[in-house]
Design a protein around this motif. Sequence first.
Motif, PDB file in Angstrom:
ATOM      1  N   GLY A 285       0.786  -1.215   0.000  1.00 54.21           N
ATOM      2  CA  GLY A 285       0.000   0.000   0.000  1.00 54.21           C
ATOM      3  C   GLY A 285       0.824   1.274   0.000  1.00 54.21           C
ATOM      4  O   GLY A 285       2.048   1.253  -0.154  1.00 54.21           O
ATOM      5  N   VAL A 286       0.138   2.400   0.199  1.00 52.26           N
ATOM      6  CA  VAL A 286       0.797   3.708   0.130  1.00 52.26           C
ATOM      7  C   VAL A 286       0.668   4.496   1.429  1.00 52.26           C
ATOM      8  O   VAL A 286       1.006   5.676   1.470  1.00 52.26           O
ATOM      9  N   LYS A 287       0.203   3.858   2.477  1.00 50.32           N
ATOM     10  CA  LYS A 287       0.058   4.563   3.746  1.00 50.32           C
ATOM     11  C   LYS A 287       1.395   5.137   4.188  1.00 50.32           C
ATOM     12  O   LYS A 287       2.407   4.438   4.245  1.00 50.32           O
ATOM     13  N   GLY A 288       1.409   6.443   4.473  1.00 46.75           N
ATOM     14  CA  GLY A 288       2.625   7.112   4.916  1.00 46.75           C
ATOM     15  C   GLY A 288       3.498   7.647   3.795  1.00 46.75           C
ATOM     16  O   GLY A 288       4.470   8.363   4.053  1.00 46.75           O
ATOM     17  N   TRP A 316      -5.487   7.908  -3.784  1.00 47.13           N
ATOM     18  CA  TRP A 316      -4.282   7.670  -2.986  1.00 47.13           C
ATOM     19  C   TRP A 316      -4.427   8.230  -1.566  1.00 47.13           C
ATOM     20  O   TRP A 316      -3.936   7.642  -0.611  1.00 47.13           O
ATOM     21  N   ARG A 317      -5.096   9.382  -1.441  1.00 46.18           N
ATOM     22  CA  ARG A 317      -5.300   9.943  -0.098  1.00 46.18           C
ATOM     23  C   ARG A 317      -6.123   8.990   0.759  1.00 46.18           C
ATOM     24  O   ARG A 317      -5.807   8.746   1.929  1.00 46.18           O
ATOM     25  N   LYS A 318      -7.191   8.467   0.183  1.00 42.73           N
ATOM     26  CA  LYS A 318      -8.039   7.526   0.936  1.00 42.73           C
ATOM     27  C   LYS A 318      -7.280   6.266   1.315  1.00 42.73           C
ATOM     28  O   LYS A 318      -7.609   5.607   2.301  1.00 42.73           O
ATOM     29  N   ALA A 319      -6.236   5.945   0.526  1.00 46.89           N
ATOM     30  CA  ALA A 319      -5.411   4.762   0.831  1.00 46.89           C
ATOM     31  C   ALA A 319      -4.307   5.083   1.833  1.00 46.89           C
ATOM     32  O   ALA A 319      -3.524   4.198   2.185  1.00 46.89           O
ATOM     33  N   GLY A 320      -4.227   6.346   2.270  1.00 46.65           N
ATOM     34  CA  GLY A 320      -3.287   6.690   3.335  1.00 46.65           C
ATOM     35  C   GLY A 320      -2.093   7.517   2.937  1.00 46.65           C
ATOM     36  O   GLY A 320      -1.228   7.812   3.772  1.00 46.65           O
ATOM     37  N   ALA A 321      -2.003   7.928   1.678  1.00 46.24           N
ATOM     38  CA  ALA A 321      -0.859   8.723   1.234  1.00 46.24           C
ATOM     39  C   ALA A 321      -1.131  10.213   1.400  1.00 46.24           C
ATOM     40  O   ALA A 321      -2.284  10.656   1.438  1.00 46.24           O
ATOM     41  N   THR A 322      -0.070  10.986   1.507  1.00 45.46           N
ATOM     42  CA  THR A 322      -0.157  12.441   1.444  1.00 45.46           C
ATOM     43  C   THR A 322       0.088  12.860  -0.003  1.00 45.46           C
ATOM     44  O   THR A 322       1.102  12.478  -0.593  1.00 45.46           O
ATOM     45  N   VAL A 323      -0.836  13.598  -0.559  1.00 41.10           N
ATOM     46  CA  VAL A 323      -0.722  14.015  -1.961  1.00 41.10           C
ATOM     47  C   VAL A 323      -0.722  15.535  -2.021  1.00 41.10           C
ATOM     48  O   VAL A 323      -1.625  16.189  -1.485  1.00 41.10           O
ATOM     49  N   GLU A 324       0.281  16.108  -2.678  1.00 44.75           N
ATOM     50  CA  GLU A 324       0.425  17.553  -2.776  1.00 44.75           C
ATOM     51  C   GLU A 324       0.783  17.949  -4.207  1.00 44.75           C
ATOM     52  O   GLU A 324       1.353  17.152  -4.954  1.00 44.75           O
ATOM     53  N   ASP A 426       8.023  10.465  -2.434  1.00 48.12           N
ATOM     54  CA  ASP A 426       8.412   9.092  -2.779  1.00 48.12           C
ATOM     55  C   ASP A 426       8.265   8.854  -4.280  1.00 48.12           C
ATOM     56  O   ASP A 426       9.055   8.103  -4.872  1.00 48.12           O
ATOM     57  N   VAL A 427       7.255   9.480  -4.884  1.00 49.37           N
ATOM     58  CA  VAL A 427       7.072   9.451  -6.333  1.00 49.37           C
ATOM     59  C   VAL A 427       6.522  10.802  -6.762  1.00 49.37           C
ATOM     60  O   VAL A 427       5.947  11.541  -5.958  1.00 49.37           O
TER      61      VAL A 427
END
Length: 512
Positions: A285-288, A316-324, A426-427
């Motif tokens: 997953g993408v959490k964190g 991706w946000r709902k999966a736990g990632a920070t998106v900016e 990270d990406v």
Amino acid sequence: MPEEKNTSGIYTSRAVDLPTTQQLREISADLGFNLTDDQLEQHKENMKGIEQQYQMLEELVEPTLEVKFPRTPGQKPKPEENPYNAWARCLDIKGSEDGKLRGKTVAIKDNIAVAGVPMTNGSKTFEGYIPEFDATVVTRVLEAGGRILGKAVCEDLCFTSNSFTSISGPVTNPRDNTRTTGGSSSGCAALVSGGVVDLAIGGDQGGSIRVPSSWCGIVGLKPTYGLVPYSGACSIETTIDHLGPMAKTVDDCALLLEVLAGHDGFDPRQREMDIPEYTKLIDCGVKGLKIGFVEEGFAICESDVVNVVKATAEVWRKAGATVEDTSIPMHTYGKPISSTQATEGTYLQGFIGANIGNKGFYPNSMLEHFKKHVKLRPYDLPPTYQSMCLWGEYTKRNYQSKHYGKAQNLTIALTAAYDKALETYDVIVMPTLPYKAPKLPDVDAKLSVLLDEASSFTTNTFPFDATGHPAISINAGFSEGLPIGVMIVGRHYDDVMILRVAKALERNLTKT
């Protein structure tokens, strides 16, 4: 050719003939040396030693790529056997009885050598060429139990990112047969998208894996530069050559990369390193994680492309990632830098695998066939390649090709700009292409139209061939029934990360 005895007393063909004085006189004049006949005779006498060295060289057996599995030459497909006009040649080469690819069918882009099988590289200039070696990636597929069903159509000399230049005719998009698949790995994308094969191996020097993957709605990965050996494939420019996997799912893409990646001892683009088991590392997953959407990558995109790709941020946000959102101003200059490098570099290197100045495997039979044919029939070159030659020769004569060197130097700055962003994220993410798959051009379209439609849309894909960052295209959604790809870019040799982020999107998109 004259014969002479070698050191063992056996008659052999002479490697080279000594030049005549007249030949040297002409060469001297062409090069501006203006040597006297006496000076030329002294040079000619000295060349006897060089000629002897060539003779010794000729008597040695050179290392080459292996051929491990039996096969027949296959056959050209009948129209009814060729959906989307995507097969260049039908085969059935079975690999090992066991392995990671057991049960998987594979298409090989027709710029990659398969021993004993006619190869076209999409071009009249390759007609009659049959390689005597397997490219490393072909051997690895067969060793892993894959079953190769054929050579997939590629564009003429792979010198376009559209799908209308191959000698076998346009490759049509399985989503809409009036539209392009994109190129130059056009046949690969169509065959995977249409469910004809499970996997394909494409090539990418300006987007040629990611472009057709985006427009056909599949997964296409341009790995980190040098991760997958290029040995035995037609080169365009050695500093931007990539081979990589194409598949319907991220899992299959990761599986094929796992088989293909790793040092082979023949490719100077590579370095020795441990290859991870990608398939076991992409499900966490993408959490964190932090994901950066590059503003400049959206600048020239149509509104529906922008909307579909930006909608992935919430997934991706709902999966736990920070998106900016983030800005990389240098990205705006990415295509001018990378296309200059590709255009002038291709011309200077003499094309298809010259590899000049690098240690590694030289596909000599391929090189000799191409150069001989082009010398006899230069008009067989496609308009896209002719355009490159015209510009390459012009800049060579008038500017000493200095812009190639400048582009290579600026690639260092471009790489650093992406690396700087990847220190924070990270990406990084952007649309693969600025618009959906367009209609194939009319058969009577003007040359100017064909040249413009060849690669005018590669603003986002081209830069990462120059910098070598891994980049994957995965379908983000649809507009008017046509796929729209999102491109995920990561740090060098962190191909696991972009596969992981792509897998999270794929998994969570199916839930929405």
